[in-house]
Scaffold this motif. Structure first.
Motif, mmCIF file in Angstrom:
data_model
loop_
_atom_site.group_PDB
_atom_site.id
_atom_site.type_symbol
_atom_site.label_atom_id
_atom_site.label_comp_id
_atom_site.label_asym_id
_atom_site.label_seq_id
_atom_site.Cartn_x
_atom_site.Cartn_y
_atom_site.Cartn_z
ATOM 1 N N THR A 91 0.925 -0.876 0.276
ATOM 2 C CA THR A 91 0.186 -0.255 -0.047
ATOM 3 C C THR A 91 1.215 1.008 -0.127
ATOM 4 O O THR A 91 0.763 2.170 -0.600
ATOM 5 N N LEU A 92 1.992 1.523 1.131
ATOM 6 C CA LEU A 92 2.961 2.421 0.940
ATOM 7 C C LEU A 92 4.187 2.593 -0.063
ATOM 8 O O LEU A 92 5.161 3.322 -0.096
ATOM 9 N N SER A 93 3.520 1.340 -1.641
ATOM 10 C CA SER A 93 5.491 1.070 -2.023
ATOM 11 C C SER A 93 5.103 2.378 -3.208
ATOM 12 O O SER A 93 6.742 2.804 -3.681
ATOM 13 N N PHE A 94 4.053 3.762 -3.052
ATOM 14 C CA PHE A 94 4.067 4.593 -4.236
ATOM 15 C C PHE A 94 5.101 5.565 -3.054
ATOM 16 O O PHE A 94 5.988 6.440 -3.714
ATOM 17 N N MET A 95 5.689 5.675 -2.442
ATOM 18 C CA MET A 95 6.339 6.759 -1.118
ATOM 19 C C MET A 95 7.787 5.564 -0.927
ATOM 20 O O MET A 95 7.548 4.790 -1.121
ATOM 21 N N PRO A 96 8.616 6.463 -1.000
ATOM 22 C CA PRO A 96 10.435 6.157 -1.111
ATOM 23 C C PRO A 96 10.502 5.517 0.142
ATOM 24 O O PRO A 96 10.063 5.853 1.471
ATOM 25 N N ILE A 108 8.616 2.832 8.176
ATOM 26 C CA ILE A 108 8.995 4.558 8.266
ATOM 27 C C ILE A 108 8.850 4.851 6.405
ATOM 28 O O ILE A 108 9.775 4.311 5.893
ATOM 29 N N THR A 109 8.039 6.282 5.962
ATOM 30 C CA THR A 109 8.711 6.244 4.720
ATOM 31 C C THR A 109 9.171 7.463 4.668
ATOM 32 O O THR A 109 9.778 8.179 5.419
ATOM 33 N N ASP A 110 9.917 7.858 3.363
ATOM 34 C CA ASP A 110 10.777 8.911 3.335
ATOM 35 C C ASP A 110 9.548 10.176 3.439
ATOM 36 O O ASP A 110 8.701 9.679 2.158
ATOM 37 N N TRP A 111 9.806 11.275 2.608
ATOM 38 C CA TRP A 111 9.313 12.249 2.265
ATOM 39 C C TRP A 111 8.636 12.043 0.473
ATOM 40 O O TRP A 111 9.661 11.431 0.213
ATOM 41 N N TYR A 112 7.139 12.232 -0.050
ATOM 42 C CA TYR A 112 6.589 11.618 -0.754
ATOM 43 C C TYR A 112 6.261 13.246 -1.776
ATOM 44 O O TYR A 112 5.507 13.459 -0.647
ATOM 45 N N THR A 113 6.823 13.490 -2.623
ATOM 46 C CA THR A 113 6.259 15.208 -3.294
ATOM 47 C C THR A 113 5.299 14.043 -4.339
ATOM 48 O O THR A 113 5.968 13.748 -5.462
ATOM 49 N N PRO A 114 4.071 14.765 -4.470
ATOM 50 C CA PRO A 114 2.757 13.732 -5.422
ATOM 51 C C PRO A 114 3.461 14.872 -6.768
ATOM 52 O O PRO A 114 4.092 16.302 -6.252
ATOM 53 N N ALA A 115 3.702 13.890 -8.581
ATOM 54 C CA ALA A 115 3.764 14.956 -9.547
ATOM 55 C C ALA A 115 2.117 16.763 -9.201
ATOM 56 O O ALA A 115 2.901 17.651 -10.457
ATOM 57 N N ALA A 116 0.905 16.635 -8.994
ATOM 58 C CA ALA A 116 0.432 17.254 -9.075
ATOM 59 C C ALA A 116 0.462 18.370 -8.410
ATOM 60 O O ALA A 116 -0.394 19.313 -9.060
ATOM 61 N N SER A 117 1.562 17.944 -6.859
ATOM 62 C CA SER A 117 1.235 19.483 -6.486
ATOM 63 C C SER A 117 2.458 19.142 -5.770
ATOM 64 O O SER A 117 2.958 18.767 -4.888
ATOM 65 N N PRO A 118 3.265 19.802 -5.752
ATOM 66 C CA PRO A 118 5.156 19.310 -5.777
ATOM 67 C C PRO A 118 5.410 20.723 -5.171
ATOM 68 O O PRO A 118 6.295 21.210 -4.071
ATOM 69 N N GLY A 119 4.205 21.758 -4.372
ATOM 70 C CA GLY A 119 3.733 22.150 -3.119
ATOM 71 C C GLY A 119 4.048 21.288 -1.988
ATOM 72 O O GLY A 119 4.015 22.159 -0.704
#
Length: 184
Positions: A91-96, A108-119
């Motif tokens: 389930t969390l595989s989309f996050m590093p 624990i995942t690392d920070w993930y920035t979605p492509a749709a909202s880089p802010g």
């Protein structure tokens, strides 16, 4: 003549030393490897040799399924339910992935920035809480940060249902994995 006497004196010592090196039953051993050998005397004595022949079991239980309870772990040797563990990773595989402790049940995942909202960026910490597949066996904490005008990241609130939605997805995936395993 002295060389001949010296050689005769060394032969019994070399023969004795050579006898300590291994067994004559065709299974060559190297020191310290017995704990990894299915056929070792240690594994047979402790009763920890896997009857299927796939390795020595860590916790001394078989790999045949539940361990004394409905929805128990799949006998994987993990400290937590194997279905919940695998489902959480899926389930969390989309996050590093930053860290995963299968015995403590913490991912624990690392920070993930979605492509749709880089802010904005997200980070998750998941806790698999036990060895049984239960609805309260997973907790996901989600953290969110927003990039300010100065480029610095600052903490921001997460929608109240987001963590629960991730937990529901993990549980659905765990049930799917369990049913796939049962059908084999």
């Amino acid at each position: 003549m002295r060389a001949k006497h010296l050689l005769l004196a060394l032969i019994p010592g070399l023969a004795l030393l050579g006898a300590c090196g291994g067994r004559d039953d065709g299974n060559l051993r190297t020191p310290g490897r017995d704990e990894y050998n299915d056929n070792s005397g240690r594994a047979r004595t402790l009763g920890r040799s896997d009857p299927a022949g796939t390795g020595v079991l860590i916790f001394g239980t078989d790999r045949s399924g539940d361990r004394g309870g409905a929805g128990g772990d799949s006998g994987s040797g993990l400290g937590v339910n194997a279905y919940l563990w695998r489902a959480t990773l899926d389930t969390l595989s989309f996050m590093p992935l930053a860290s995963a402790d299968p015995f403590g049940g913490v991912i624990i995942t690392d920070w993930y920035t979605p492509a749709a909202s880089p802010g904005e960026r997200f980070k998750a910490t998941a806790y698999v809480l036990g060895r049984q597949l239960r609805s309260d066996g997973i907790r996901v904490s989600l953290f969110r940060q927003i990039r300010g005008a100065n480029g610095q990241w600052s903490d921001a609130p997460v929608s109240t249902g987001t963590g629960a939605e991730l937990e529901d997805r993990v549980l659905a995936r765990a049930r799917e994995l369990r049913s796939q395993s049962a059908s084999r």
